[in-house]
Design a protein around this motif. Structure first.
Motif, PDB file in Angstrom:
ATOM      1  N   UNK A   1       0.844  -1.207   0.000  1.00 16.46           N
ATOM      2  CA  UNK A   1       0.000   0.000   0.000  1.00 16.46           C
ATOM      3  C   UNK A   1       0.875   1.252   0.000  1.00 16.46           C
ATOM      4  N   UNK A   2       1.904   1.232   0.843  1.00 18.37           N
ATOM      5  CA  UNK A   2       2.792   2.395   0.958  1.00 18.37           C
ATOM      6  C   UNK A   2       3.517   2.649  -0.365  1.00 18.37           C
ATOM      7  N   UNK A   3       3.953   1.576  -1.022  1.00 19.92           N
ATOM      8  CA  UNK A   3       4.653   1.723  -2.305  1.00 19.92           C
ATOM      9  C   UNK A   3       3.743   2.322  -3.377  1.00 19.92           C
ATOM     10  N   UNK A   4       2.427   2.013  -3.290  1.00 24.16           N
ATOM     11  CA  UNK A   4       1.487   2.485  -4.312  1.00 24.16           C
ATOM     12  C   UNK A   4       0.824   3.807  -3.952  1.00 24.16           C
ATOM     13  N   UNK A   5       0.908   4.215  -2.709  1.00 26.96           N
ATOM     14  CA  UNK A   5       0.206   5.413  -2.230  1.00 26.96           C
ATOM     15  C   UNK A   5       0.786   6.682  -2.858  1.00 26.96           C
ATOM     16  N   UNK A   6      -0.034   7.772  -2.901  1.00 20.16           N
ATOM     17  CA  UNK A   6      -1.384   7.885  -2.327  1.00 20.16           C
ATOM     18  C   UNK A   6      -2.415   7.062  -3.102  1.00 20.16           C
ATOM     19  N   UNK A   7      -3.333   6.417  -2.356  1.00 20.19           N
ATOM     20  CA  UNK A   7      -4.345   5.562  -2.948  1.00 20.19           C
ATOM     21  C   UNK A   7      -5.626   6.350  -3.177  1.00 20.19           C
ATOM     22  N   UNK A   8      -6.203   6.210  -4.351  1.00 16.08           N
ATOM     23  CA  UNK A   8      -7.517   6.802  -4.578  1.00 16.08           C
ATOM     24  C   UNK A   8      -8.533   6.077  -3.710  1.00 16.08           C
ATOM     25  N   UNK A   9      -9.715   6.656  -3.568  1.00 22.05           N
ATOM     26  CA  UNK A   9     -10.743   6.032  -2.732  1.00 22.05           C
ATOM     27  C   UNK A   9     -11.082   4.643  -3.243  1.00 22.05           C
ATOM     28  N   UNK A  10     -11.240   4.497  -4.545  1.00 16.62           N
ATOM     29  CA  UNK A  10     -11.596   3.195  -5.108  1.00 16.62           C
ATOM     30  C   UNK A  10     -10.468   2.185  -4.924  1.00 16.62           C
ATOM     31  N   UNK A  11      -9.226   2.639  -5.106  1.00 19.44           N
ATOM     32  CA  UNK A  11      -8.084   1.744  -4.912  1.00 19.44           C
ATOM     33  C   UNK A  11      -7.971   1.327  -3.448  1.00 19.44           C
ATOM     34  N   UNK A  12      -8.210   2.263  -2.537  1.00 18.08           N
ATOM     35  CA  UNK A  12      -8.153   1.948  -1.106  1.00 18.08           C
ATOM     36  C   UNK A  12      -9.214   0.922  -0.737  1.00 18.08           C
ATOM     37  N   UNK A  13     -10.397   1.048  -1.341  1.00  9.70           N
ATOM     38  CA  UNK A  13     -11.468   0.085  -1.083  1.00  9.70           C
ATOM     39  C   UNK A  13     -11.104  -1.282  -1.657  1.00  9.70           C
ATOM     40  N   UNK A  14     -10.600  -1.306  -2.879  1.00  5.33           N
ATOM     41  CA  UNK A  14     -10.240  -2.573  -3.528  1.00  5.33           C
ATOM     42  C   UNK A  14      -9.126  -3.296  -2.776  1.00  5.33           C
ATOM     43  N   UNK A  15      -8.184  -2.519  -2.245  1.00  4.43           N
ATOM     44  CA  UNK A  15      -7.050  -3.110  -1.536  1.00  4.43           C
ATOM     45  C   UNK A  15      -7.392  -3.497  -0.097  1.00  4.43           C
ATOM     46  N   UNK A  16      -8.537  -3.046   0.409  1.00  6.65           N
ATOM     47  CA  UNK A  16      -8.908  -3.360   1.788  1.00  6.65           C
ATOM     48  C   UNK A  16      -8.367  -2.372   2.797  1.00  6.65           C
ATOM     49  N   UNK A  17      -7.881  -1.220   2.302  1.00  5.16           N
ATOM     50  CA  UNK A  17      -7.363  -0.208   3.223  1.00  5.16           C
ATOM     51  C   UNK A  17      -8.499   0.544   3.914  1.00  5.16           C
ATOM     52  N   UNK A  18      -9.675   0.561   3.284  1.00  6.11           N
ATOM     53  CA  UNK A  18     -10.884   1.117   3.908  1.00  6.11           C
ATOM     54  C   UNK A  18     -12.014   0.124   3.706  1.00  6.11           C
ATOM     55  N   UNK A  19     -13.097   0.294   4.458  1.00  5.65           N
ATOM     56  CA  UNK A  19     -14.197  -0.669   4.406  1.00  5.65           C
ATOM     57  C   UNK A  19     -15.353  -0.228   3.529  1.00  5.65           C
ATOM     58  N   UNK A  20     -15.527   1.090   3.387  1.00  3.86           N
ATOM     59  CA  UNK A  20     -16.686   1.565   2.654  1.00  3.86           C
ATOM     60  C   UNK A  20     -16.442   2.977   2.157  1.00  3.86           C
ATOM     61  N   UNK A  21     -16.994   3.286   0.973  1.00  5.26           N
ATOM     62  CA  UNK A  21     -16.988   4.654   0.464  1.00  5.26           C
ATOM     63  C   UNK A  21     -18.355   5.242   0.772  1.00  5.26           C
ATOM     64  N   UNK A  22     -18.357   6.356   1.501  1.00 10.77           N
ATOM     65  CA  UNK A  22     -19.645   6.893   1.965  1.00 10.77           C
ATOM     66  C   UNK A  22     -19.529   8.394   2.180  1.00 10.77           C
TER      67      UNK A  22
END
Length: 257
Positions: free
Chosen positions: A236-257
């Motif tokens: 995640x750190x190597x790919x960051x900053x993560x877009x919201x969709x990428x963060x959701x796909x990678x499991x870095x966040x649980x929901x976009x709301x």
């Protein structure tokens, strides 16, 4: 004339004292009324978007300047009290991109984990965690919550750590100033700010060791909070900053709301 002036100053000081006492009493009355008006069921919201501070004094001027901010001790105490209060049925943490120390984040995270042990829901919400800037501490804090919700237009700035040290020796040389400091051993690097034009070998070694220790704690903390492997966090750190969709796909966040 001097006597009259002293009398006037005395009256002014008395008025200031009276106003100060009245202000403190007003704060006490408001605090009591707020406490009495709390509902039987409520969700505690703690705003971390302005960062944390070590201490806020009880002086009236300090209370005015602090706004809604709490110092680290009060933040931790508030969350722990909420965990034991049956009226509190949930916890929301508002996070953003504020700069926070690793120590503060770890203290608050420990308190949030105690809250989670009470089996009450806890949610971290962010419009954006750092945007395109570094927000490692804010994201680490978010991982202490049971659930992370991110606004669809946001991003996650888990970009890793860096260290910078300014050196003024070149500027001082151009001014004809020769700095002189007493110094013990190579790793006492404080005077290097003025005596060196760049990193010495010992200074670089010390800085990298400190940075490495903080980075390992960051990775371990995020991995523990999100229940993933540390190699996953490093990706995640190597790919960051993560877009919201990428963060959701990678499991870095649980929901976009």
């Amino acid at each position: 004339m001097e006597v009259e002036m002293i009398a006037v100053v005395g009256r002014i000081l008395k008025w200031i004292g009276a106003l100060t006492v009245a202000f403190i009493l007003l704060i006490v009355v408001l605090a009591v009324s707020i406490h009495e008006s709390l509902p039987e069921k409520m969700v505690l919201q703690v705003d971390f978007r302005d960062g944390t501070t070590e201490y806020i004094g009880d002086h009236p001027l300090a209370l005015i300047q602090k706004g809604n901010r709490l110092d680290i001790r009060r933040q931790v105490e508030t969350i722990l009290k909420a965990a034991a209060d049956d009226r509190v049925v949930g916890l929301i943490g508002r996070v953003g991109g504020a700069r926070m120390s690793l120590a503060h984040v770890q203290e608050i995270s420990d308190a949030i984990r105690v809250f989670r042990e009470s089996e009450k829901p806890s949610v971290a919400f962010a419009e954006s965690i750092g945007g395109l800037a570094a927000a490692n501490a804010s994201y680490l804090l978010a991982t202490a919550f049971e659930n992370i919700k991110l606004q669809p237009s946001g991003s996650v700035g888990l970009v890793g750590l860096s260290v910078e040290h300014p050196f003024f020796r070149g500027s001082l040389d151009s001014l004809g100033v020769i700095p002189s400091f007493g110094k013990r051993e190579a790793y006492k690097t404080g005077p290097n700010l003025f005596t060196e034009a760049g990193f010495t070998e010992a200074h670089r070694e010390a800085a990298e060791a400190l940075l490495s220790g903080h980075f390992e704690q960051l990775v371990a903390g995020v991995a523990n909070g999100r229940d993933v492997d540390q190699l996953k966090v490093r990706s995640w750190i190597d790919a960051a900053p993560l877009s919201a969709q990428a963060a959701l796909s990678e499991g870095a966040v649980d929901q976009l709301a």
